[in-house]
Every structure is written in C-alpha cells, then in structure tokens.
Design a protein around this motif. Structure first.
Motif, short mmCIF file in Angstrom:
data_model
loop_
_atom_site.label_atom_id
_atom_site.label_comp_id
_atom_site.label_asym_id
_atom_site.label_seq_id
_atom_site.Cartn_x
_atom_site.Cartn_y
_atom_site.Cartn_z
N GLN A 92 -3.92 -6.16 -35.09
CA GLN A 92 -2.56 -5.76 -35.48
C GLN A 92 -2.57 -4.52 -36.36
OE1 GLN A 92 -0.56 -9.23 -36.94
NE2 GLN A 92 -0.63 -10.21 -34.93
N LYS A 93 -3.73 -3.93 -36.54
CA LYS A 93 -3.82 -2.76 -37.43
C LYS A 93 -3.66 -1.46 -36.64
CE LYS A 93 -4.73 -4.75 -41.42
NZ LYS A 93 -3.51 -4.81 -42.28
N ILE A 94 -2.80 -1.47 -35.60
CA ILE A 94 -2.62 -0.22 -34.85
C ILE A 94 -1.22 0.32 -35.14
CG2 ILE A 94 -4.18 -1.03 -33.04
CD1 ILE A 94 -1.79 -1.23 -31.19
N PRO A 95 -1.07 1.66 -35.17
CA PRO A 95 0.18 2.28 -35.60
C PRO A 95 1.23 2.30 -34.48
CG PRO A 95 -1.40 3.99 -35.10
CD PRO A 95 -2.13 2.67 -34.91
N VAL A 96 1.68 1.10 -34.07
CA VAL A 96 2.65 0.98 -32.97
C VAL A 96 3.95 0.39 -33.54
CG1 VAL A 96 3.17 -0.50 -30.99
CG2 VAL A 96 1.05 0.81 -31.03
N ASP A 97 5.10 1.02 -33.23
CA ASP A 97 6.36 0.46 -33.76
C ASP A 97 7.32 0.09 -32.62
OD1 ASP A 97 7.51 2.80 -32.81
OD2 ASP A 97 7.70 3.73 -34.76
N ALA A 98 6.85 0.10 -31.36
CA ALA A 98 7.72 -0.33 -30.25
C ALA A 98 6.83 -0.81 -29.11
CB ALA A 98 8.59 0.83 -29.78
N ALA A 99 7.18 -1.94 -28.52
CA ALA A 99 6.37 -2.51 -27.43
C ALA A 99 7.31 -3.08 -26.35
CB ALA A 99 5.46 -3.61 -27.96
N ILE A 100 6.96 -2.82 -25.09
CA ILE A 100 7.70 -3.41 -23.97
C ILE A 100 7.21 -4.85 -23.80
CG2 ILE A 100 8.13 -3.30 -21.48
CD1 ILE A 100 7.59 -0.25 -21.69
N VAL A 101 8.09 -5.83 -23.98
CA VAL A 101 7.68 -7.25 -23.97
C VAL A 101 8.26 -8.01 -22.79
CG1 VAL A 101 7.28 -7.34 -26.46
CG2 VAL A 101 9.57 -7.87 -25.55
N GLY A 102 9.03 -7.33 -21.94
CA GLY A 102 9.56 -8.02 -20.75
C GLY A 102 10.19 -7.03 -19.78
N ILE A 103 10.13 -7.37 -18.49
CA ILE A 103 10.85 -6.59 -17.47
C ILE A 103 12.10 -7.40 -17.11
CG2 ILE A 103 10.75 -5.65 -15.12
CD1 ILE A 103 7.69 -5.43 -15.50
N ILE A 104 13.27 -6.75 -17.13
CA ILE A 104 14.52 -7.50 -16.93
C ILE A 104 14.83 -7.58 -15.44
CG2 ILE A 104 16.99 -7.51 -17.46
CD1 ILE A 104 16.36 -6.05 -20.04
N ASP A 105 15.15 -8.81 -14.96
CA ASP A 105 15.52 -8.98 -13.55
C ASP A 105 16.97 -8.54 -13.34
OD1 ASP A 105 13.35 -10.50 -14.30
OD2 ASP A 105 13.97 -12.35 -13.31
N ASN A 106 17.28 -7.82 -12.28
CA ASN A 106 18.66 -7.50 -11.85
C ASN A 106 19.55 -6.99 -12.97
OD1 ASN A 106 17.67 -8.89 -9.62
ND2 ASN A 106 18.39 -10.84 -10.48
N PHE A 107 19.24 -5.86 -13.58
CA PHE A 107 20.10 -5.35 -14.65
C PHE A 107 20.98 -4.21 -14.12
CE2 PHE A 107 21.67 -4.72 -18.74
CZ PHE A 107 21.77 -3.37 -18.98
N ASN A 108 22.24 -4.12 -14.65
CA ASN A 108 23.19 -3.10 -14.16
C ASN A 108 23.92 -2.50 -15.35
OD1 ASN A 108 25.68 -2.01 -13.55
ND2 ASN A 108 26.11 -3.42 -11.86
N GLU A 109 23.64 -1.21 -15.68
CA GLU A 109 24.21 -0.60 -16.90
C GLU A 109 25.73 -0.62 -16.87
OE1 GLU A 109 20.90 2.90 -17.98
OE2 GLU A 109 22.94 2.93 -18.81
N GLY A 110 26.32 -0.53 -15.67
CA GLY A 110 27.78 -0.41 -15.56
C GLY A 110 28.51 -1.51 -16.30
N MET A 111 28.04 -2.74 -16.16
CA MET A 111 28.78 -3.85 -16.77
C MET A 111 28.81 -3.73 -18.29
SD MET A 111 27.56 -6.98 -14.35
CE MET A 111 28.99 -7.95 -14.83
N ILE A 112 27.78 -3.16 -18.86
CA ILE A 112 27.78 -3.04 -20.33
C ILE A 112 28.69 -1.90 -20.77
CG2 ILE A 112 26.35 -2.27 -22.25
CD1 ILE A 112 24.25 -4.16 -21.43
N LYS A 113 28.70 -0.84 -19.98
CA LYS A 113 29.48 0.35 -20.38
C LYS A 113 30.96 -0.01 -20.43
CE LYS A 113 26.21 3.70 -20.29
NZ LYS A 113 25.24 2.82 -20.97
N ASP A 114 31.49 -0.72 -19.38
CA ASP A 114 32.95 -0.90 -19.36
C ASP A 114 33.38 -2.14 -20.11
OD1 ASP A 114 32.46 -3.15 -17.91
OD2 ASP A 114 32.74 -2.22 -15.97
N GLY A 115 32.42 -2.75 -20.82
CA GLY A 115 32.80 -3.82 -21.74
C GLY A 115 33.16 -5.13 -21.08
N THR A 116 32.97 -5.23 -19.76
CA THR A 116 33.37 -6.52 -19.14
C THR A 116 32.29 -7.56 -19.40
OG1 THR A 116 32.16 -5.94 -17.15
CG2 THR A 116 34.51 -5.32 -17.23
#
Lengths: 94, 94, 94, 94, 94
Positions: free
Chosen positions: B68-92
C-alpha cells in the motif's frame, strides 16, 4: 457529509472481489447552486431510489466496515426524514 | 466513487519505481452537469477504452494493493454493465 | 491522479523545515472542460517546465517518502510520453 | 477549513448506529465567487442556525472524537466572531 | 498544495480546545480560471495579510504538528518569494 438523492443502482459483474455483496447506489449530490455531481456510494442503511440520504466520503466511508481494507470512498450512512431541495436552493435555509 | 469512461491510457517511461507494471488509464468522469474532469487511475479489473467504470479515489485506491506504499490516488475497481450517460444528464434517473 | 503541465517552480525561503531541499513545481491541471486549476507539487522524477506529468494528490503524495511526516499533498510521480491536450478537449479520446 | 453558514439541521431516524446522538447541521460553504456548496457536519461546539462557523473536512473531522471509527467527514470546530460575507465577495479582504 | 493569498484572519472564541493558540488565516486560493475559493488554514511560518503562501490540505496539514490529533485540514507551510498572479492567469507560465 453531502445530502444526495438516490437515482438508481450500479450493476458491475466484473469488480474487485472485496466489493462482492456491496449494494452500489448512484446518487445526485444536492448543491445549493444546482450543479449536480453524480457519485456512487455503498449503501449501509437500506436506502432506495428517490430517498434523500446522508453520504460520507473519503476514509470516513470505511470506518464502519469490519474489513476496512475495501476500496470504497463513499458510503450512505443515513436516510434523511422530510427533506425538500427547494428550501436550500432559494437560500431561506431548511 | 465516480462513474467514468475510459478514453485511453498513459505511457510514462520516467516514473516512480513503485508504479512500474501498473496499467494507467485516462478517464473522463461523468458529471450530471456535463462538465468533465479528466483523471488517471490504475486499472485493477482489466478495463479497456470505451468501458464505463467505477473508480475509487483517495486512500481508498490503495486498499487492495498488497504493497500500500505506492503513490496512487485513483483505482478502477469495477466495470459497469449497461451504462447510459443520457439518463443521468436529463435527471430522469438510471 | 491528474495530468498536468509544469509551468514553473516556486521559491519559498521561509518554509517548514521538512520541505527544505524539496523541488516545488507549479502545475496547471488538465481538465476536459478547459477549466485550469493551479497546484504546486513536489517533483520526484526530475520533471521540467512544459513537461506533461502524472501528479498524485492527498495522502498518496507521501507514500514514497522515507520520512512520511512532511506536509505534502501533491507529488509528481511520472513524466508522460507524447501527450496532446487537444485529443482530450474534443472528446475523441487519447 | 471552510467558513460556512449554518442554515438548518438534519433529522435522520434510520442511520448508522455510530451517528446516534450526533448533532447534524446543514451548512452553506462561503466561496468568494458566490457559488454555494451545501454540506452536513457534526457540531462539536454548540452552534445554531445563522452562525458562521469553521468546518474541518476529511479525516481531520474525526480527530477529536474519542471513538474515531465513526463515518464522519466534516465537523464544526469553531464559531466565528463578527463575520461578514461582503468583504470576501468584493475581494477587499477581511 | 495550493498557492493562496492571505486576506485576513479568523477570530473564534468558541472553538475546539485543541485549536486554542492556533493562528487561523483566511486565504483566497489562486486558480488559473480566476475563480476564487476561500479557505481557512493554520499558519505555521509567520505569514501576514497580502502574503502569497503555499498551503497543504487534507491529512498533510497535520504532519508537522507534535500533537496530530487536532481537527485541522489546511496549513500554511511556506511564504512564496516574488509571486505574480498575472503570469498564471494568461497561461504564459511563471
């Protein structure tokens, strides 16, 4: 902590083993200036879509886990009773 | 955690020894208000360009590393199944 | 981590003793939406002005220091080979 | 730390056990450019609505708790005497 | 770290005991895109109004305190010699 609205959940089949079994919710953070950040948090209190919740970020998010060695940086730690975004937006207070 | 889209990877010949062997991916963080932060994260789950991923930031990013002594401050911990940016943008919601 | 461009260095005669000898560089963080944050980071890999670098923030910045008790919250941990801001700005990816 | 104005409190019946008994206040963070973030912090000094307060965020927020294993990432650590937002907004200083 | 300008100090009679004796300064953080965040930091190097300073945030802010159990998330760790905001604003570098 932030106030956020639960807008859905995340399904991630391919993820770090330590996240298996965690309920991952998508949240819109409530900012007074109406900019909305979208974050994902582990649910610790049984929240659901449309709930307004209290979310702790950073190392605070791991404090209540028995195993604190999991890569989580946001956790839902409370469901807020009777919350209304309007009062915060127009600055009259809550 | 953030939701982000993988848009490429970083090649860094001259880097801290502890990062040698780490797969460094460039990510665009998904925000509801369509502003996009660009961050770099170490990939822990075999993600690729155009994947939508779950990224943990801060000290959380080092929790699953044996060293844990490595200088990392961001890690990819999962791949998301079936994600669609549109639904988040229009608030639905998602 | 962030991608940032080195734009200069900081000279601080009156500073905390633990920072004596540290090379303090001024960086412009690369954001996709062209807003630029200016931060200062300790250089660990011999970077120079106009280099595009990989910068780790928060407690990650102290992981590679023998003495981790120094008040540093950002460190340059890699120099990026062949980086071009244009590709990130227009969203075509890298 | 941030300067923030207390605008109300949060009631959360369903919350993490470690938060029981904590006084949760809603705060508007004071920014010079008049954008306002809304955050929630645990009150440690007996503040009330309309007070301007000093709020510590991140792991700092847990330093004064006997039990530091609670999921708190913001704490009110002081009430500010005689504060006036105007002087910060127009840049003349305080 | 951030570059910031000292614009005043905070007086807080009612505060956490561990902050008694700390010099609390109000700072405007220098951003290239001229947005200004206002933060409060503990002064460790004897800075004064109108000084441009180097400020460390997060857990880094507590590294040089003998007693690290104080709720501080920002500390002034250096006074910058000969700083000029103009050069950062117009992107010519420093």
């Amino acid at each position: 902590m932030y106030i956020a609205k639960v807008i859905g959940n995340v399904v991630s089949t391919k993820k770090d083993d330590s996240l298996i079994g965690s309920k991952l919710m998508i949240l819109k953070v409530v900012h007074a200036d109406s900019s909305h950040d979208v974050i994902v948090a582990v649910d610790l209190v049984g929240s659901g879509v449309d709930d307004y919740v209290l979310v702790s970020c950073g190392s605070a998010a791991r404090q209540t886990f028995i195993n604190q060695k999991i890569p989580v940086d946001a956790a839902i730690v409370g469901i807020i009773d009777n919350f209304n975004e309007g009062m915060i937006k127009d600055g009259t207070g809550y």
